[in-house]
Design a protein around this motif. Sequence first.
Motif, short mmCIF file in Angstrom:
data_model
loop_
_atom_site.label_atom_id
_atom_site.label_comp_id
_atom_site.label_asym_id
_atom_site.label_seq_id
_atom_site.Cartn_x
_atom_site.Cartn_y
_atom_site.Cartn_z
N ALA A 24 4.37 9.37 -10.43
CA ALA A 24 3.67 9.40 -11.67
C ALA A 24 2.19 9.14 -11.60
O ALA A 24 1.77 7.75 -11.50
CB ALA A 24 4.24 8.40 -12.50
N PRO A 25 1.52 9.86 -11.52
CA PRO A 25 -0.01 9.74 -11.29
C PRO A 25 -0.82 8.86 -12.47
O PRO A 25 -0.17 9.20 -13.68
CB PRO A 25 -0.82 11.07 -11.37
CG PRO A 25 0.47 12.27 -11.69
CD PRO A 25 1.53 11.40 -11.43
N PRO A 26 -1.56 8.23 -12.26
CA PRO A 26 -2.22 7.40 -13.32
C PRO A 26 -2.55 8.23 -14.35
O PRO A 26 -3.33 9.27 -14.27
CB PRO A 26 -3.40 6.49 -12.56
CG PRO A 26 -3.70 7.28 -11.43
CD PRO A 26 -2.25 8.09 -11.00
N ASP A 77 0.92 -1.21 -0.07
CA ASP A 77 -0.08 0.05 0.19
C ASP A 77 1.05 1.23 -0.05
O ASP A 77 0.46 2.28 -0.63
CB ASP A 77 -0.90 -0.08 1.13
CG ASP A 77 -2.14 -0.92 1.18
OD1 ASP A 77 -2.53 -1.49 -0.06
OD2 ASP A 77 -2.67 -1.16 2.16
N GLU A 78 2.03 1.32 0.85
CA GLU A 78 2.86 2.32 0.99
C GLU A 78 3.60 2.58 -0.76
O GLU A 78 3.67 3.86 -0.66
CB GLU A 78 3.80 2.06 2.01
CG GLU A 78 4.92 3.38 2.09
CD GLU A 78 5.73 3.21 3.29
OE1 GLU A 78 6.80 3.82 3.36
OE2 GLU A 78 5.40 2.37 4.19
N ASP A 115 2.31 1.78 -3.39
CA ASP A 115 1.60 2.34 -4.16
C ASP A 115 1.05 3.64 -4.23
O ASP A 115 1.06 4.46 -4.96
CB ASP A 115 0.03 1.54 -4.03
CG ASP A 115 -0.91 1.77 -5.04
OD1 ASP A 115 -0.61 1.77 -6.34
OD2 ASP A 115 -1.99 1.93 -4.80
N ARG A 116 1.26 4.19 -2.85
CA ARG A 116 0.99 5.50 -2.38
C ARG A 116 2.42 6.31 -3.16
O ARG A 116 2.05 7.51 -3.84
CB ARG A 116 0.73 5.95 -1.07
CG ARG A 116 -0.59 5.63 -0.54
CD ARG A 116 -0.78 6.16 0.54
NE ARG A 116 0.24 5.81 1.88
CZ ARG A 116 0.16 4.38 2.47
NH1 ARG A 116 -0.93 3.76 2.31
NH2 ARG A 116 0.92 3.96 3.26
N GLU A 117 3.19 5.79 -2.83
CA GLU A 117 4.58 6.60 -3.44
C GLU A 117 4.65 6.60 -4.92
O GLU A 117 5.09 7.50 -5.54
CB GLU A 117 5.79 5.98 -2.96
CG GLU A 117 6.00 6.31 -1.29
CD GLU A 117 7.19 5.10 -0.74
OE1 GLU A 117 7.97 4.59 -1.59
OE2 GLU A 117 7.45 5.16 0.26
N LEU A 118 4.49 5.64 -5.66
CA LEU A 118 4.13 5.55 -7.20
C LEU A 118 3.46 6.45 -7.62
O LEU A 118 3.47 7.14 -8.63
CB LEU A 118 4.00 4.07 -7.79
CG LEU A 118 5.25 3.12 -7.25
CD1 LEU A 118 4.97 1.72 -7.85
CD2 LEU A 118 6.82 3.60 -8.08
N SER A 119 2.12 6.51 -7.03
CA SER A 119 1.16 7.54 -7.31
C SER A 119 1.38 9.00 -7.45
O SER A 119 1.05 9.82 -8.30
CB SER A 119 -0.35 7.20 -6.79
OG SER A 119 -0.14 7.45 -5.53
N GLU A 120 2.15 9.24 -6.51
CA GLU A 120 2.85 10.70 -6.24
C GLU A 120 3.77 10.75 -7.22
O GLU A 120 3.94 11.90 -7.86
CB GLU A 120 3.42 10.91 -4.79
CG GLU A 120 2.44 10.91 -3.61
CD GLU A 120 3.18 10.84 -2.38
OE1 GLU A 120 4.50 11.06 -2.25
OE2 GLU A 120 2.36 10.68 -1.23
N THR A 131 -5.07 9.89 -17.16
CA THR A 131 -6.67 10.13 -16.86
C THR A 131 -6.96 10.43 -18.68
O THR A 131 -6.48 10.42 -19.31
CB THR A 131 -6.58 11.49 -16.27
OG1 THR A 131 -6.13 12.67 -17.02
CG2 THR A 131 -6.40 11.23 -14.84
#
Length: 85
Positions: A81-83, A71-72, A74-79, A85
């Motif tokens: 490079a955001p998915p 989970d951590e 995933d949060r770091e990767l989304s910060e 849109t």
Amino acid sequence: MLGIIGAVLGLSRCSACSRSSWGWSNARERIATNKGRSIAGTVLGAVALALGIIGMVIVGQAVEELDNDLDELDRELSEIAPPPT
């Protein structure tokens, strides 16, 4: 498949404790002469049962820690490079 194997082994540990304590009871009532083996079976069955429970707790904690780490990550990767849109 591993869950089935674990359940069978867990039941065999419980069975070992109950059958050896039954044998110990028979030895105390002088129905049987295998008191030493019955005591050893009861003790070893109880130890195996305790180790099985400890093992389940360790595996549960490891899975929970892995879930938290993923989970951590995933949060770091989304910060970074955001998915798209």
